[in-house]
Design a protein around this motif. Structure first.
Motif, PDB file in Angstrom:
ATOM      1  N   PRO A 272      16.169  27.249 -29.609  1.00 57.13           N
ATOM      2  CA  PRO A 272      17.003  28.105 -28.748  1.00 57.13           C
ATOM      3  C   PRO A 272      18.475  28.090 -29.141  1.00 57.13           C
ATOM      4  O   PRO A 272      19.187  29.064 -28.907  1.00 57.13           O
ATOM      5  N   ALA A 273      18.944  26.985 -29.719  1.00 56.76           N
ATOM      6  CA  ALA A 273      20.358  26.870 -30.097  1.00 56.76           C
ATOM      7  C   ALA A 273      20.455  26.079 -31.394  1.00 56.76           C
ATOM      8  O   ALA A 273      19.581  25.272 -31.726  1.00 56.76           O
ATOM      9  N   GLU A 274      21.538  26.306 -32.133  1.00 63.45           N
ATOM     10  CA  GLU A 274      21.761  25.581 -33.377  1.00 63.45           C
ATOM     11  C   GLU A 274      22.309  24.187 -33.106  1.00 63.45           C
ATOM     12  O   GLU A 274      23.062  23.990 -32.151  1.00 63.45           O
ATOM     13  N   LEU A 275      21.923  23.235 -33.944  1.00 60.87           N
ATOM     14  CA  LEU A 275      22.393  21.861 -33.833  1.00 60.87           C
ATOM     15  C   LEU A 275      23.074  21.452 -35.134  1.00 60.87           C
ATOM     16  O   LEU A 275      22.667  21.865 -36.211  1.00 60.87           O
ATOM     17  N   SER A 276      24.098  20.631 -35.016  1.00 58.91           N
ATOM     18  CA  SER A 276      24.762  20.141 -36.223  1.00 58.91           C
ATOM     19  C   SER A 276      23.941  19.030 -36.883  1.00 58.91           C
ATOM     20  O   SER A 276      23.986  18.858 -38.098  1.00 58.91           O
ATOM     21  N   LYS A 277      23.185  18.300 -36.072  1.00 55.03           N
ATOM     22  CA  LYS A 277      22.392  17.188 -36.586  1.00 55.03           C
ATOM     23  C   LYS A 277      20.907  17.371 -36.244  1.00 55.03           C
ATOM     24  O   LYS A 277      20.564  17.889 -35.182  1.00 55.03           O
ATOM     25  N   THR A 278      20.048  16.929 -37.138  1.00 49.77           N
ATOM     26  CA  THR A 278      18.599  16.955 -36.903  1.00 49.77           C
ATOM     27  C   THR A 278      18.218  15.949 -35.832  1.00 49.77           C
ATOM     28  O   THR A 278      18.741  14.826 -35.813  1.00 49.77           O
ATOM     29  N   THR A 279      17.312  16.327 -34.927  1.00 55.65           N
ATOM     30  CA  THR A 279      16.882  15.434 -33.850  1.00 55.65           C
ATOM     31  C   THR A 279      15.359  15.397 -33.754  1.00 55.65           C
ATOM     32  O   THR A 279      14.671  16.357 -34.127  1.00 55.65           O
ATOM     33  N   LEU A 280      14.861  14.288 -33.235  1.00 60.66           N
ATOM     34  CA  LEU A 280      13.438  14.120 -32.958  1.00 60.66           C
ATOM     35  C   LEU A 280      13.292  13.607 -31.534  1.00 60.66           C
ATOM     36  O   LEU A 280      13.635  12.460 -31.243  1.00 60.66           O
ATOM     37  N   GLU A 281      12.808  14.461 -30.628  1.00 62.44           N
ATOM     38  CA  GLU A 281      12.648  14.072 -29.229  1.00 62.44           C
ATOM     39  C   GLU A 281      11.192  13.680 -28.982  1.00 62.44           C
ATOM     40  O   GLU A 281      10.268  14.355 -29.438  1.00 62.44           O
ATOM     41  N   TYR A 282      11.014  12.603 -28.207  1.00 60.01           N
ATOM     42  CA  TYR A 282       9.667  12.075 -27.987  1.00 60.01           C
ATOM     43  C   TYR A 282       9.596  11.367 -26.638  1.00 60.01           C
ATOM     44  O   TYR A 282      10.611  10.925 -26.081  1.00 60.01           O
ATOM     45  N   ALA A 283       8.378  11.258 -26.110  1.00 63.34           N
ATOM     46  CA  ALA A 283       8.141  10.544 -24.861  1.00 63.34           C
ATOM     47  C   ALA A 283       7.990   9.050 -25.160  1.00 63.34           C
ATOM     48  O   ALA A 283       7.736   8.655 -26.305  1.00 63.34           O
ATOM     49  N   PRO A 284       8.147   8.191 -24.148  1.00 64.77           N
ATOM     50  CA  PRO A 284       8.044   6.741 -24.379  1.00 64.77           C
ATOM     51  C   PRO A 284       6.751   6.320 -25.068  1.00 64.77           C
ATOM     52  O   PRO A 284       6.778   5.420 -25.930  1.00 64.77           O
ATOM     53  N   ASP A 285       5.632   6.967 -24.713  1.00 64.98           N
ATOM     54  CA  ASP A 285       4.366   6.563 -25.333  1.00 64.98           C
ATOM     55  C   ASP A 285       4.193   7.127 -26.741  1.00 64.98           C
ATOM     56  O   ASP A 285       3.161   6.904 -27.380  1.00 64.98           O
ATOM     57  N   GLN A 286       5.182   7.859 -27.253  1.00 67.45           N
ATOM     58  CA  GLN A 286       5.126   8.404 -28.612  1.00 67.45           C
ATOM     59  C   GLN A 286       6.097   7.685 -29.557  1.00 67.45           C
ATOM     60  O   GLN A 286       6.336   8.139 -30.674  1.00 67.45           O
ATOM     61  N   ALA A 287       6.651   6.551 -29.114  1.00 71.01           N
ATOM     62  CA  ALA A 287       7.650   5.843 -29.906  1.00 71.01           C
ATOM     63  C   ALA A 287       7.106   5.431 -31.275  1.00 71.01           C
ATOM     64  O   ALA A 287       7.810   5.519 -32.285  1.00 71.01           O
ATOM     65  N   ALA A 288       5.851   4.983 -31.344  1.00 71.22           N
ATOM     66  CA  ALA A 288       5.278   4.575 -32.632  1.00 71.22           C
ATOM     67  C   ALA A 288       5.157   5.775 -33.574  1.00 71.22           C
ATOM     68  O   ALA A 288       5.384   5.657 -34.783  1.00 71.22           O
ATOM     69  N   GLN A 289       4.797   6.940 -33.014  1.00 75.36           N
ATOM     70  CA  GLN A 289       4.737   8.158 -33.826  1.00 75.36           C
ATOM     71  C   GLN A 289       6.136   8.527 -34.346  1.00 75.36           C
ATOM     72  O   GLN A 289       6.299   8.921 -35.502  1.00 75.36           O
ATOM     73  N   ALA A 290       7.129   8.402 -33.460  1.00 77.21           N
ATOM     74  CA  ALA A 290       8.499   8.740 -33.847  1.00 77.21           C
ATOM     75  C   ALA A 290       8.989   7.844 -34.980  1.00 77.21           C
ATOM     76  O   ALA A 290       9.640   8.313 -35.918  1.00 77.21           O
ATOM     77  N   ARG A 291       8.670   6.557 -34.907  1.00 81.77           N
ATOM     78  CA  ARG A 291       9.110   5.638 -35.962  1.00 81.77           C
ATOM     79  C   ARG A 291       8.452   5.986 -37.294  1.00 81.77           C
ATOM     80  O   ARG A 291       9.079   5.893 -38.348  1.00 81.77           O
ATOM     81  N   GLU A 292       7.195   6.408 -37.256  1.00 84.73           N
ATOM     82  CA  GLU A 292       6.505   6.772 -38.493  1.00 84.73           C
ATOM     83  C   GLU A 292       7.107   8.039 -39.107  1.00 84.73           C
ATOM     84  O   GLU A 292       7.353   8.107 -40.317  1.00 84.73           O
ATOM     85  N   LEU A 293       7.365   9.049 -38.261  1.00 83.78           N
ATOM     86  CA  LEU A 293       7.930  10.278 -38.782  1.00 83.78           C
ATOM     87  C   LEU A 293       9.347  10.038 -39.314  1.00 83.78           C
ATOM     88  O   LEU A 293       9.741  10.598 -40.345  1.00 83.78           O
ATOM     89  N   ALA A 294      10.124   9.191 -38.625  1.00 83.62           N
ATOM     90  CA  ALA A 294      11.461   8.853 -39.102  1.00 83.62           C
ATOM     91  C   ALA A 294      11.382   8.141 -40.451  1.00 83.62           C
ATOM     92  O   ALA A 294      12.209   8.372 -41.343  1.00 83.62           O
ATOM     93  N   HIS A 295      10.390   7.268 -40.607  1.00 77.59           N
ATOM     94  CA  HIS A 295      10.199   6.559 -41.870  1.00 77.59           C
ATOM     95  C   HIS A 295       9.870   7.537 -42.993  1.00 77.59           C
ATOM     96  O   HIS A 295      10.426   7.436 -44.108  1.00 77.59           O
ATOM     97  N   LEU A 296       8.995   8.498 -42.738  1.00 80.42           N
ATOM     98  CA  LEU A 296       8.576   9.447 -43.761  1.00 80.42           C
ATOM     99  C   LEU A 296       9.717  10.381 -44.166  1.00 80.42           C
ATOM    100  O   LEU A 296       9.859  10.711 -45.344  1.00 80.42           O
TER     101      LEU A 296
END
Length: 586
Positions: A503-527
């Motif tokens: 919906p809007a432009e961002l200056s920085k890339t972000t990854l939003e996730y729910a508390p139970d998705q923290a392990a998924q977020a860490r894996e995607l951040a690693h990749l």
């Protein structure tokens, strides 16, 4: 007239006519009946002939009544301060006296600090000091140029910003005809890319040599009739030809900077020879130091060794001198120019300048008349905002450095030009692009940084268990699909999908996730090489299959699928100087 007041009307210092309005926090011009008229245009209220010199009646909205004031003196301008001090201000009629709100007086230094602004770029600094003065008048001094999309539409106080400061060799103005190439179209002879950190803890002024060999890209330029003409690019030419040559405008220089460094200038500011002369004169000279005596026949600078105060023609000769420094080349002249700018910045930030309304007014006039800027920052109010943001940066954390270069092998024995050093330059560009300081700065909000780093620690899901929606939030067109293909085909993240534009432009890339998705977020951040600051604990969204998924929004900092976004932890060691140190030209 008594002896004490005799002659006041004929000997009023123009600076004394500027009075601080406690209700607005701004200067306003106060003129007495016999005071000399200011050259600054302002609104005037015509008086009818019948009522000329007659008392006016002013409505007191609080009391619902009117009261008489003195004779009309050209608008709602209160009497001069000198009159008020001598008790000549008209008294209100008998009865209820007009209430006067007590005003807490500030020291001159504190008031001046509230008015003025600081920074490494002397033009920015001077414009900032003018911010609270007669803005309407100053607006007409600034020249703007449409650079066909090379600059941003406006200025944000909440982001890091890059301003390209260009000093041209165009010989305009009285007394400049005798300086060398008097027929110059105005090349980019002095170039400084000023980066100001998002948290305002530091700033970097990166000088770009005029003799740097570059490839100038195609440049859309606005013509006098309103049409757009694309000027073809050219390879293996000096950087200074990115302006003026073949009709190129400052937007071409901005595009060339992006092509060479990978850093996108947000705006530009351009000045010619007159700027150095008028600005140094406005501050009553700038202090410089010479390690040895100079008698330069080219620039006409003649000074003995030691400390000196220079202004006007002598200051211009100082920054133009090349054959008396170091190896008599442009790289050593750049160092001297950096020392000069640091000294001018210190002078403008000194109490001697900040407590002098006369100097502030002179600076305002000199700076705005010297400036050409892009339309995104073409108002004095915006220029003031930029300068006030610069004022937040401590001088000890303002670094001056030059693009790392080496001799151009194509020159043969006599080296006249340089090329970017492929080993040393990229780390410098990356540090600036990643908002990393070249000085030791106190880390702000350490607890928050530790919390960001902690988000990357812990167990990680298998790639096949990562479910994510990808949006383009300001990256290059096609980035979302490119990332999707890379994740699915090369990283095994099969539960991913392209969700289109954010919906809007961002200056920085972000990854939003729910508390139970923290392990998924860490894996995607690693990749993907995402820093902890990119991870945003929040909530999940529903993907096209009705299942909970994370949201990856590719911002303007996105460099391509598989390219890490983790910023360097520290800047590379380079030859630099800082704005708070006094150095002698050698």
């Amino acid at each position: 007239m008594d002896a004490q007041g005799r002659g006041r009307a004929d000997n009023i210092d123009p600076a004394d006519q500027w009075v601080l309005n406690p209700n607005t926090g701004e200067y306003e011009l106060r003129l007495g009946p016999s005071a000399p008229q200011s050259a600054v245009p302002g609104p005037r209220r015509p008086a009818s002939r019948a009522g000329a010199g007659a008392p006016r009646r002013r409505t007191d909205p609080a009391a619902g009544r009117t009261r008489e004031t003195g004779p009309a003196r050209g608008g709602d301008v209160p009497p001069p301060r000198s009159g008020r001090r001598r008790g000549t201000e008209p008294e209100p009629p008998p009865g209820r006296r007009a209430a006067r709100r007590p005003v807490k007086k500030k020291s001159k230094v504190k008031r001046a600090l509230a008015w003025t602004a600081g920074g490494t770029a002397f033009v920015l600094l001077a414009v900032g000091t003018a911010g609270y003065l007669y803005i309407k008048h100053l607006e007409g001094n600034v020249t703007t140029t449409d650079v066909e999309g090379a600059a941003k539409d406006g200025f944000s106080k909440d982001d890091a910003f890059n301003i390209l400061i260009i000093g041209t060799d165009k010989r305009t103005g009285k007394g400049n005809e005798g300086y060398g190439d008097k027929g110059s179209v105005g090349h980019a002879d002095t170039n400084i890319l000023l980066h100001v950190a998002k948290d305002r803890s530091n700033a970097t002024a990166l000088s770009i040599p005029r003799d740097l060999i570059v490839n100038v890209p195609d440049c859309p330029t606005k013509q006098a009739d309103g049409s757009t003409k694309v000027i073809p690019g050219t390879d293996d030419v000096r950087f200074n030809t990115s302006l003026g040559q073949d009709g190129r405008d400052p937007g071409c220089t901005m595009r060339t900077v992006k092509a060479v460094t990978g850093i996108q200038p947000d705006h530009f500011m351009m000045v010619d020879f007159n700027a150095v002369k008028t600005l140094t004169t406005a501050v009553d000279g700038v202090n410089v130091c010479l390690a040895h005596a100079v008698d330069d026949k080219e620039s006409h600078l003649k000074l003995p060794a030691g400390e000196h105060k220079i202004e006007g023609e002598q200051a211009l000769a100082f920054v133009r001198t090349r054959h008396s420094w170091g190896n008599k080349g442009d790289l050593d002249r750049i160092k001297v120019q950096q020392q000069f700018m640091a000294s001018l910045m210190r002078k403008m930030s000194s109490s001697d300048t900040l407590t002098s309304p006369t100097k502030l007014v002179s600076l305002a006039e000199a700076a705005t008349k010297a400036l050409t800027v892009d339309k995104g920052i073409g108002s004095v109010t915006t220029l003031k905002d930029i300068a006030l943001e610069l004022k937040k940066v401590p001088t000890k954390n303002i670094s001056f450095l030059t693009v790392p270069v080496k001799d151009n092998p194509a020159d043969g024995v006599v080296h006249k030009t340089v090329i970017v050093d492929p080993a040393l330059a990229p780390p410098v560009f990356d540090a600036i692009n990643s908002d990393v300081s070249f000085t030791e700065v106190k880390k702000k909000q350490k607890a928050e940084k530790d919390a960001q780093a902690a988000r990357l620690k812990g167990t990680r899901s298998a790639p096949s268990d990562v479910r994510v929606r990808i949006l383009n939030g300001g990256a290059q067109s096609g980035s979302a699909q490119q990332t999707l293909d890379w994740l699915q085909n090369q990283q095994g993240v099969l539960k991913s999908e392209n969700a289109g534009n954010a919906p809007a432009e961002l200056s920085k890339t972000t990854l939003e996730y729910a508390p139970d998705q923290a392990a998924q977020a860490r894996e995607l951040a690693h990749l993907m090489g995402l820093p902890g600051s990119a991870l945003k604990p929040g909530k999940s969204v529903t993907n096209s299959q009705g299942l909970p998924a994370m949201t990856l929004t590719l911002g303007k900092d996105f460099k391509g699928a598989g390219v890490s976004l983790t910023a360097p932890s520290k800047a590379p060691a380079v030859d630099k100087s800082t704005a708070d140190k006094v150095k002698c030209a050698s």
